[in-house]
Design a protein around this motif. Structure first.
Motif: not given
Ligand code: FE
Length: 229
Positions: A183, A186, A188, A216, A219, A221
């Motif tokens: 991601c 963030c 991830y 995500c 976060c 996304a």
């Molecule tokens: Fe994220």
């Protein structure tokens, strides 16, 4: 300097909240310790750019809600990767306000306490607040989430504003066969060998096979915000 040394310091996962007039805000904190018992005093590190820092310095109160191990990643992401200046982080979250005006989280918390600020130490990017406990309650039976559990079992990530953020912590594996996507918001990492258990995605599902509406788990996304790891 070997970053692995700092990675071996252990922490918990908490939501620290405070207020300013009628406004309330909360954020994820891992750098928190009890420093004395009689009376109980707590030390917590807060990034000086955060809205919570502004609120604590103004109200001189903060609360700490201890997160359950079962807390979903998106709940943590809501408090850890968003700014209270951009959105109301407590919208849709069950919480209650204590007598001081400080909110405590009822969702995903096993207990909480409130502290009145006694002292503040300037640590450069962060401030260390020392608070004396004024109120506390156990909400439910559960296991407090450790920082290690968050990273290694929940597969959560650390925002740059955290005192424990280390840029080198994201492994660059570069092997496309591993089908890992990162991601860009963030950091991830979606690993097809793990899936996304919080959202019912089983191991073995590739990133391409994820539905378009998948977001995500940390976060929020969208898929288009992910890049090949
Ligand atoms: Fe994220």
């Amino acid at each position: 300097m070997d970053a692995n040394v700092l990675h071996n310091i252990t922490y918990g996962m908490y939501i620290v909240a405070s207020f300013k007039d009628a406004a309330i805000n909360a954020q994820i904190v891992n750098a928190l310790i009890q420093v004395s018992s009689h009376p109980a005093k707590i030390a917590v590190s807060i990034n000086k750019k955060n809205l919570t820092y502004e609120f604590i310095t103004n109200s001189r109160y903060f609360t700490v809600s201890t997160l359950d191990e079962a807390t979903p990643l998106n709940f943590i992401g809501k408090f850890g990767f968003k700014s209270g200046r951009a959105e109301d982080k407590l919208e849709g979250v069950e919480y209650k306000k204590l007598v001081s005006g400080c909110p405590v989280m009822l969702d995903n918390s096993i207990c909480y306490f409130e502290a009145r600020v006694l002292d503040e130490f300037d640590c450069g990017t962060h401030a260390l607040f020392i608070g004396e406990e004024t109120e506390s309650e156990v909400i439910k039976v559960g296991r407090p989430m450790s920082y290690d559990y968050y990273h290694n079992v929940k597969r959560g990530t650390t925002p740059q504003s955290a005192p424990t953020f280390i840029k080198e912590e994201i492994p660059i594996e570069g092997n496309k066969n591993m089908q890992k996507y990162r991601c860009s918001v963030c950091n991830y990492i979606y690993d097809s060998a793990v899936g996304d258990p919080d959202n019912g995605v089983a191991p073995g599902i590739s990133f391409e096979q994820l539905p378009d509406k998948w977001v995500c788990p940390v976060c929020g996304a969208e898929k288009k915000d992910f890049v090949v790891e």
